[in-house]
Enzyme design. Structure first.
Site, PDB file in Angstrom:
ATOM      1  N   SER A  24       0.821  -1.209   0.000  1.00 50.95           N
ATOM      2  CA  SER A  24       0.000   0.000   0.000  1.00 50.95           C
ATOM      3  C   SER A  24       0.853   1.256   0.000  1.00 50.95           C
ATOM      4  O   SER A  24       0.573   2.221  -0.731  1.00 50.95           O
ATOM      5  CB  SER A  24      -0.939   0.009   1.210  1.00 50.95           C
ATOM      6  OG  SER A  24      -1.855  -1.056   1.155  1.00 50.95           O
ATOM      7  N   HIS A  55      -6.273  -4.148  -6.995  1.00 48.45           N
ATOM      8  CA  HIS A  55      -6.311  -4.197  -5.533  1.00 48.45           C
ATOM      9  C   HIS A  55      -6.890  -2.899  -4.979  1.00 48.45           C
ATOM     10  O   HIS A  55      -6.595  -1.806  -5.471  1.00 48.45           O
ATOM     11  CB  HIS A  55      -4.901  -4.415  -4.986  1.00 48.45           C
ATOM     12  CG  HIS A  55      -4.870  -4.892  -3.571  1.00 48.45           C
ATOM     13  ND1 HIS A  55      -5.026  -4.035  -2.499  1.00 48.45           N
ATOM     14  CD2 HIS A  55      -4.718  -6.127  -3.042  1.00 48.45           C
ATOM     15  CE1 HIS A  55      -4.949  -4.721  -1.372  1.00 48.45           C
ATOM     16  NE2 HIS A  55      -4.770  -6.005  -1.671  1.00 48.45           N
ATOM     17  N   THR A 112      -5.192 -10.263  -7.058  1.00 49.57           N
ATOM     18  CA  THR A 112      -5.419 -10.992  -5.811  1.00 49.57           C
ATOM     19  C   THR A 112      -6.565 -11.989  -5.941  1.00 49.57           C
ATOM     20  O   THR A 112      -6.513 -13.084  -5.382  1.00 49.57           O
ATOM     21  CB  THR A 112      -5.704  -9.997  -4.672  1.00 49.57           C
ATOM     22  OG1 THR A 112      -4.625  -9.064  -4.587  1.00 49.57           O
ATOM     23  CG2 THR A 112      -5.831 -10.720  -3.343  1.00 49.57           C
ATOM     24  N   TYR A 198      20.418  21.254  10.065  1.00 50.44           N
ATOM     25  CA  TYR A 198      20.892  20.242  11.007  1.00 50.44           C
ATOM     26  C   TYR A 198      21.215  18.912  10.334  1.00 50.44           C
ATOM     27  O   TYR A 198      21.575  17.951  11.007  1.00 50.44           O
ATOM     28  CB  TYR A 198      19.848  20.008  12.107  1.00 50.44           C
ATOM     29  CG  TYR A 198      18.432  19.899  11.605  1.00 50.44           C
ATOM     30  CD1 TYR A 198      17.964  18.730  11.025  1.00 50.44           C
ATOM     31  CD2 TYR A 198      17.575  20.983  11.689  1.00 50.44           C
ATOM     32  CE1 TYR A 198      16.673  18.635  10.541  1.00 50.44           C
ATOM     33  CE2 TYR A 198      16.279  20.912  11.213  1.00 50.44           C
ATOM     34  CZ  TYR A 198      15.834  19.722  10.636  1.00 50.44           C
ATOM     35  OH  TYR A 198      14.558  19.642  10.150  1.00 50.44           O
TER      36      TYR A 198
END
Length: 218
Positions: A24, A55, A112, A198
């Protein structure tokens, strides 16, 4: 390891990638990358295309990437559950005629529901002709590309602009994980690269996952 994946999928040396928590998040990164490169700030006009067997995480990932549900257009499949190329072509033309901006199409390297493999080469042809980003959802089946004798089943996969892989499926990893490969690695870096006072000044000298994905703590 990402270079192994790149070589197994026969992607070019320009490809870069990222390991994710699952397919995902790989989808999300792919959609965001395509959106950034092809739509810029005109996000609302963008449309993407999936088959009715795609999907469900794609629609969710699209929403997270700023592509609303009414811009995710579903294309019918044939008797073998593969995306219909003729319907895809017509949908793209109709959206352009309506003033929208088609920018991305998905094909499946193993759905799937049934394990169906789209005609990836044919989808790649449409994407090339129409100027769309072509993403292959290979979470279920793309690792079969590692086996030379099985590569004809996935013909066209190396032509994809981006590819989702799930090592916990085809590689039988004992924990959930996803991976994303992007043919133009610099497009993925352009989406995520950032700097600050930084941070070290040498961010371009080595591979840093934080420059290719949303997680700085990587």
């Amino acid at each position: 390891v990402l270079e192994w994946l790149r070589d197994w999928m026969t992607f070019p040396a320009t490809a870069r990638g990222l390991f994710t928590t699952g397919g995902s998040m790989a989808m999300f990164n792919a959609i965001a990358c395509a959106r950034e490169k092809l739509l810029g700030t005109d996000i609302r006009a963008g449309t993407l295309y999936v088959s009715s067997q795609a999907h469900h995480c794609i629609a969710k990932a699209a929403k997270l990437a700023g592509i609303a549900a009414d811009r995710v257009h579903t294309i019918d499949v044939d008797a073998d559950f593969r995306i219909r190329i003729d319907d895809l072509t017509r949908a793209i033309a109709a959206d352009r005629a309506a003033g929208l901006k088609p920018f991305m199409v998905f094909s499946s390297a193993g759905t799937t529901n049934t394990g169906a493999v789209d005609s990836i080469d044919a989808v790649a042809d449409v994407a090339a002709r129409e100027g769309l980003w072509h993403h292959v959802d290979g979470a279920y089946g793309a690792f079969f590309h590692m086996v030379p004798a099985l590569r004809p089943l996935l013909a066209g996969l190396p032509r994809a602009d981006s590819l989702t892989l799930d090592p916990h499926k085809g590689l039988f990893m004992p924990y959930g994980m996803g991976a994303l490969l992007v043919r133009d690695g610099e497009a993925l870096r352009a989406l995520h690269s950032s700097t600050a006072g930084y941070l070290p000044a040498n961010q371009d000298e080595f591979y840093d996952p934080a420059q290719y994905g949303p997680d700085l703590s990587r």
